[in-house]
Design a protein around this motif. Structure first.
Motif, mmCIF file in Angstrom:
data_model
loop_
_atom_site.group_PDB
_atom_site.id
_atom_site.type_symbol
_atom_site.label_atom_id
_atom_site.label_comp_id
_atom_site.label_asym_id
_atom_site.label_seq_id
_atom_site.Cartn_x
_atom_site.Cartn_y
_atom_site.Cartn_z
ATOM 1 N N LEU A 68 28.914 60.304 42.356
ATOM 2 C CA LEU A 68 28.295 59.077 41.866
ATOM 3 C C LEU A 68 29.160 58.472 40.765
ATOM 4 C CD1 LEU A 68 24.571 60.276 41.637
ATOM 5 C CD2 LEU A 68 25.719 59.132 43.544
ATOM 6 N N LEU A 69 28.995 57.150 40.552
ATOM 7 C CA LEU A 69 29.751 56.427 39.541
ATOM 8 C C LEU A 69 28.860 56.074 38.360
ATOM 9 C CD1 LEU A 69 31.609 53.931 41.925
ATOM 10 C CD2 LEU A 69 32.416 56.159 41.105
ATOM 11 N N ALA A 70 29.474 55.930 37.193
ATOM 12 C CA ALA A 70 28.710 55.572 35.988
ATOM 13 C C ALA A 70 28.031 54.220 36.139
ATOM 14 C CB ALA A 70 29.652 55.564 34.774
ATOM 15 N N THR A 71 28.585 53.356 36.960
ATOM 16 C CA THR A 71 28.021 52.013 37.153
ATOM 17 C C THR A 71 26.947 51.962 38.234
ATOM 18 O OG1 THR A 71 29.855 51.547 38.659
ATOM 19 C CG2 THR A 71 30.110 50.838 36.364
ATOM 20 N N ASP A 72 26.683 53.064 38.897
ATOM 21 C CA ASP A 72 25.726 53.071 40.005
ATOM 22 C C ASP A 72 24.315 52.720 39.554
ATOM 23 O OD1 ASP A 72 27.427 53.617 42.085
ATOM 24 O OD2 ASP A 72 27.053 55.770 42.096
ATOM 25 N N THR A 73 23.635 51.959 40.400
ATOM 26 C CA THR A 73 22.205 51.757 40.233
ATOM 27 C C THR A 73 21.478 52.964 40.816
ATOM 28 O OG1 THR A 73 21.882 50.719 42.388
ATOM 29 C CG2 THR A 73 22.552 49.276 40.571
ATOM 30 N N VAL A 74 20.187 53.039 40.575
ATOM 31 C CA VAL A 74 19.388 54.103 41.193
ATOM 32 C C VAL A 74 19.463 53.982 42.722
ATOM 33 C CG1 VAL A 74 17.072 55.054 41.458
ATOM 34 C CG2 VAL A 74 17.833 54.252 39.215
ATOM 35 N N GLU A 75 19.423 52.749 43.213
ATOM 36 C CA GLU A 75 19.532 52.538 44.659
ATOM 37 C C GLU A 75 20.866 53.035 45.203
ATOM 38 O OE1 GLU A 75 17.195 49.222 46.980
ATOM 39 O OE2 GLU A 75 18.566 48.351 45.523
ATOM 40 N N ASP A 76 21.949 52.742 44.474
ATOM 41 C CA ASP A 76 23.262 53.235 44.906
ATOM 42 C C ASP A 76 23.261 54.755 45.012
ATOM 43 O OD1 ASP A 76 24.380 50.664 44.880
ATOM 44 O OD2 ASP A 76 25.004 50.833 42.787
ATOM 45 N N PRO A 105 12.131 47.270 39.848
ATOM 46 C CA PRO A 105 13.176 46.347 39.365
ATOM 47 C C PRO A 105 14.321 47.042 38.646
ATOM 48 C CG PRO A 105 11.002 45.438 38.950
ATOM 49 C CD PRO A 105 10.780 46.835 39.436
ATOM 50 N N GLU A 106 13.984 48.042 37.803
ATOM 51 C CA GLU A 106 15.030 48.725 37.034
ATOM 52 C C GLU A 106 15.950 49.564 37.916
ATOM 53 O OE1 GLU A 106 11.148 51.111 36.574
ATOM 54 O OE2 GLU A 106 11.795 49.008 36.605
ATOM 55 N N ALA A 107 15.498 49.873 39.139
ATOM 56 C CA ALA A 107 16.320 50.675 40.048
ATOM 57 C C ALA A 107 17.520 49.903 40.572
ATOM 58 C CB ALA A 107 15.474 51.175 41.217
ATOM 59 N N ARG A 108 17.541 48.583 40.328
ATOM 60 C CA ARG A 108 18.659 47.760 40.792
ATOM 61 C C ARG A 108 19.544 47.292 39.654
ATOM 62 N NH1 ARG A 108 14.791 44.845 45.237
ATOM 63 N NH2 ARG A 108 15.259 46.263 46.953
ATOM 64 N N GLU A 109 19.329 47.874 38.482
ATOM 65 C CA GLU A 109 20.159 47.524 37.334
ATOM 66 C C GLU A 109 21.415 48.380 37.308
ATOM 67 O OE1 GLU A 109 17.755 47.984 33.881
ATOM 68 O OE2 GLU A 109 16.330 46.405 34.447
ATOM 69 N N GLU A 110 22.549 47.754 37.051
ATOM 70 C CA GLU A 110 23.816 48.483 37.030
ATOM 71 C C GLU A 110 23.778 49.589 35.971
ATOM 72 O OE1 GLU A 110 28.287 47.337 35.766
ATOM 73 O OE2 GLU A 110 27.535 46.258 37.531
ATOM 74 N N GLY A 111 24.205 50.765 36.357
ATOM 75 C CA GLY A 111 24.232 51.896 35.424
ATOM 76 C C GLY A 111 22.905 52.602 35.249
ATOM 77 N N SER A 112 21.886 52.220 36.020
ATOM 78 C CA SER A 112 20.548 52.807 35.828
ATOM 79 C C SER A 112 20.434 54.219 36.389
ATOM 80 C CB SER A 112 19.482 51.918 36.476
ATOM 81 O OG SER A 112 19.732 51.761 37.875
ATOM 82 N N ALA A 113 21.391 54.633 37.217
ATOM 83 C CA ALA A 113 21.290 55.952 37.856
ATOM 84 C C ALA A 113 21.272 57.084 36.833
ATOM 85 C CB ALA A 113 22.445 56.148 38.838
#
Length: 331
Positions: A41-49, A192-200
């Motif tokens: 996984l990447l630091a910029t990943d969203t929860v969805e990613d 909604p927060e699951a699509r924010e960049e870095g939220s993973a």
């Protein structure tokens, strides 16, 4: 951040001309049984990613082992397919606070059904291993033991036929294809927060904390728990370990994450021995009901397992202490 899509070349683009007769394609023999590959996984990943990567990893794991099993019915292939399905179900459960929908619920149910069929084959494999490593040496010249082995192998063969039918059947193919499509289309409802960049990463910290608390709570008084309660602890351990493996690449201390997962795996294996003995007794009940020729060996095996279970219970308190001392690598 979107993952790069795979681009497939259309059959028309590579079709031979009318004057050229294509050579027969060489069918490569499938590689041996495959373990799950690390999730990156990447630091910029969203929860969805993150969910897309984890779900896809579990499907990749299953599909890497299915052709191996169909080419040669190896016990390890059955085991790895079951692990893949367990990881998928655990992943869907881990992400349920952020993602929900019929496609996820259906995938979880279908994975459970398929895993149950594979589990019947796996149970007979484990039983045979337990006999070989334990009471089998003491019973090798006993006629009733030969009868017992014959009964086990008959039932194992039947379970393997059912496993093969399930793996190559239309239900499994539909399950894999439909969930692949759902993943590609992100066919679920996301917070909604699951699509924010870095939220993973924040999601992973909360999820791992929740999984750790659950397993510590369930393991309280481990030495005094019933077999079913110990089984529930083992399930919680698996989910916590899988969660750690899903998200470890988001954190700097990868060595600590691997140590955490390894410690959980060791505890899980110890509890697995208890569960295998309980399952073995259930399988013996099935065999004993068929006739008296196996009863002498069956009684000896039951006694052997009972003694082993008592010896193993002495380590339960130490296991609980080790679990409580495990430091979270995500904090």
């Amino acid at each position: 951040m979107e993952r790069p899509a795979r681009h497939d070349v259309s059959p028309e683009a590579i079709a031979p001309t009318a004057d050229v007769r294509p050579e027969p394609a060489k069918v490569a023999k499938p590689a041996g049984p495959q373990k799950a590959r690390p999730v990156k996984l990447l630091a910029t990943d969203t929860v969805e990613d993150a969910a897309v990567c984890v779900f896809s990893s579990a499907l990749d794991h299953f599909e890497a082992n299915a052709p191996v099993f169909l080419a040669e019915e190896l016990a390890e292939s059955v085991h790895q397919m079951r692990v893949a399905l367990r990881r998928l179900r655990a992943a869907i459960g881990t992400f349920r606070d952020a993602l929900a929908g019929p496609a996820l619920a259906a995938a979880r149910d279908r994975a459970k059904t398929l895993a149950s069929t594979l589990g019947q084959a796996r149970n007979w494999d484990v039983f045979l291993d337990m006999l070989a490593e334990g009471p089998g040496a003491s019973l090798k010249d006993e006629a009733s033991y030969e009868a017992l082995l014959a009964e086990i192998n008959t039932r194992r063969a039947k379970a393997y036929r059912a496993a093969r039918a399930a793996v190559e059947g239309p239900e499994a193919r539909a399950f894999l294809a439909e969930f692949r499509e759902a993943i590609a289309k992100r066919n679920w409802t996301a917070q909604p927060e699951a699509r924010e960049e870095g939220s993973a990463k924040d999601f992973a910290q909360a999820a791992l904390t929740k999984l750790r608390k659950r397993v510590v709570k369930k393991a309280k008084g481990l030495a005094e728990l019933t077999p079913e309660e110990r089984h529930q602890v083992r399930i919680a351990l698996k989910k916590a370990r899988y969660g750690a493996e899903f998200f470890e690449s988001l954190f700097a201390h990868v060595d600590d994450a691997e140590e955490f997962s390894a410690a959980l795996a060791k505890l899980q294996d110890g509890l697995g021995d208890y569960n295998d003995m309980e399952t073995a007794n259930t399988l013996l009940d099935e065999i004993d009901a068929e006739g008296a020729t196996v009863l002498r060996a069956s009684g000896f095996v039951r006694g052997w397992f009972a003694h082993a279970a008592q010896a193993g219970a002495a380590h339960a308190k130490k296991s609980e202490k080790r679990l409580r001392k495990l430091e979270p690598f995500w904090e």
